[in-house]
Design a protein around this motif. Structure first.
Motif, PDB file in Angstrom:
ATOM      1  N   VAL A 165      57.284  32.915  77.742  1.00 47.71           N
ATOM      2  CA  VAL A 165      56.162  32.749  76.814  1.00 47.71           C
ATOM      3  C   VAL A 165      56.367  31.415  76.108  1.00 47.71           C
ATOM      4  CG1 VAL A 165      55.744  35.221  76.376  1.00 47.71           C
ATOM      5  CG2 VAL A 165      57.361  33.964  74.928  1.00 47.71           C
ATOM      6  N   HIS A 166      55.310  30.873  75.528  1.00 49.57           N
ATOM      7  CA  HIS A 166      55.466  29.707  74.655  1.00 49.57           C
ATOM      8  C   HIS A 166      56.026  30.251  73.339  1.00 49.57           C
ATOM      9  CE1 HIS A 166      52.686  27.816  77.545  1.00 49.57           C
ATOM     10  NE2 HIS A 166      53.407  26.748  77.248  1.00 49.57           N
ATOM     11  N   ASP A 167      57.271  29.926  73.057  1.00 49.44           N
ATOM     12  CA  ASP A 167      57.976  30.578  71.956  1.00 49.44           C
ATOM     13  C   ASP A 167      57.290  30.426  70.604  1.00 49.44           C
ATOM     14  OD1 ASP A 167      58.717  27.884  71.794  1.00 49.44           O
ATOM     15  OD2 ASP A 167      60.850  28.274  72.054  1.00 49.44           O
ATOM     16  N   LEU A 168      56.913  29.230  70.198  1.00 51.76           N
ATOM     17  CA  LEU A 168      56.310  29.066  68.879  1.00 51.76           C
ATOM     18  C   LEU A 168      54.939  29.725  68.795  1.00 51.76           C
ATOM     19  CD1 LEU A 168      57.441  25.459  67.928  1.00 51.76           C
ATOM     20  CD2 LEU A 168      58.415  27.656  67.233  1.00 51.76           C
ATOM     21  N   LYS A 169      54.205  29.736  69.882  1.00 53.85           N
ATOM     22  CA  LYS A 169      52.905  30.420  69.917  1.00 53.85           C
ATOM     23  C   LYS A 169      53.086  31.909  69.604  1.00 53.85           C
ATOM     24  CE  LYS A 169      49.119  31.600  73.040  1.00 53.85           C
ATOM     25  NZ  LYS A 169      48.641  31.560  74.418  1.00 53.85           N
ATOM     26  N   GLU A 170      54.164  32.499  70.070  1.00 49.56           N
ATOM     27  CA  GLU A 170      54.421  33.921  69.843  1.00 49.56           C
ATOM     28  C   GLU A 170      55.096  34.195  68.503  1.00 49.56           C
ATOM     29  OE1 GLU A 170      53.032  36.016  71.679  1.00 49.56           O
ATOM     30  OE2 GLU A 170      52.553  34.761  73.404  1.00 49.56           O
ATOM     31  N   VAL A 171      55.821  33.208  67.981  1.00 47.10           N
ATOM     32  CA  VAL A 171      56.564  33.415  66.741  1.00 47.10           C
ATOM     33  C   VAL A 171      55.685  33.237  65.506  1.00 47.10           C
ATOM     34  CG1 VAL A 171      58.443  32.490  65.316  1.00 47.10           C
ATOM     35  CG2 VAL A 171      58.798  32.912  67.756  1.00 47.10           C
ATOM     36  N   LEU A 172      54.748  32.292  65.521  1.00 49.88           N
ATOM     37  CA  LEU A 172      53.911  32.064  64.333  1.00 49.88           C
ATOM     38  C   LEU A 172      53.186  33.319  63.860  1.00 49.88           C
ATOM     39  CD1 LEU A 172      52.347  28.499  64.517  1.00 49.88           C
ATOM     40  CD2 LEU A 172      54.231  29.324  63.123  1.00 49.88           C
ATOM     41  N   PRO A 173      52.579  34.117  64.748  1.00 45.24           N
ATOM     42  CA  PRO A 173      51.930  35.322  64.227  1.00 45.24           C
ATOM     43  C   PRO A 173      52.911  36.290  63.569  1.00 45.24           C
ATOM     44  CG  PRO A 173      51.633  35.150  66.624  1.00 45.24           C
ATOM     45  CD  PRO A 173      52.358  33.932  66.167  1.00 45.24           C
ATOM     46  N   VAL A 174      54.148  36.309  64.026  1.00 48.78           N
ATOM     47  CA  VAL A 174      55.161  37.160  63.399  1.00 48.78           C
ATOM     48  C   VAL A 174      55.513  36.610  62.022  1.00 48.78           C
ATOM     49  CG1 VAL A 174      57.520  38.052  63.599  1.00 48.78           C
ATOM     50  CG2 VAL A 174      56.055  37.920  65.632  1.00 48.78           C
ATOM     51  N   VAL A 175      55.680  35.300  61.924  1.00 47.35           N
ATOM     52  CA  VAL A 175      56.000  34.654  60.643  1.00 47.35           C
ATOM     53  C   VAL A 175      54.943  34.982  59.593  1.00 47.35           C
ATOM     54  CG1 VAL A 175      56.171  32.406  59.489  1.00 47.35           C
ATOM     55  CG2 VAL A 175      57.354  32.788  61.656  1.00 47.35           C
TER      56      VAL A 175
END
Length: 118
Positions: free
Chosen positions: A45-55
């Motif tokens: 996965v594109h890591d930051l694309k998936e992490v921002l919604p969690v943040v």
């Protein structure tokens, strides 16, 4: 000891010499730095694309839990951002960040758009 950087450069910024090291997240584990730039990567996965919604607590927890590559991406980004003492920056595709720009701005994030779209 200090982990070896993949690449290291000395840069003169108005008479101040700054050392810039390019390294992997894993090689910097346990170290601290003045600033960390996290570049968006693709590991399933594109890591930051998936992490921002969690943040920003805007994620679908069912999707996070059933997509095997998202939890490791969250862990990698967590390790990266906890290395910096003063500044953390993300470099990512505009389209991946766009849904979170308003929330990021509300939380005091400074957003620099290099595409000229904002």
């Amino acid at each position: 000891g200090v982990s070896p950087a993949l690449e290291s450069s000395l840069v003169d910024i108005d008479g101040t010499i700054v050392q810039i090291d390019l390294a992997t997240i894993h090689s910097s584990k346990g170290e601290t730095h003045a600033a960390t730039l996290v570049l968006e990567c693709f590991h399933g996965v594109h890591d930051l694309k998936e992490v921002l919604p969690v943040v920003f607590a805007m994620h679908d927890s069912r999707r996070v839990n059933r997509t095997a590559s998202i939890p490791p991406a969250i862990k990698r980004v967590f390790v990266a951002v906890t290395r910096a003492r003063f500044l953390v920056a993300f470099a990512m595709r505009f389209g991946h960040a766009e849904p979170y720009l308003e929330e990021a701005g509300k939380r005091g994030w400074r957003i620099i758009d290099l595409t000229g779209q904002v």
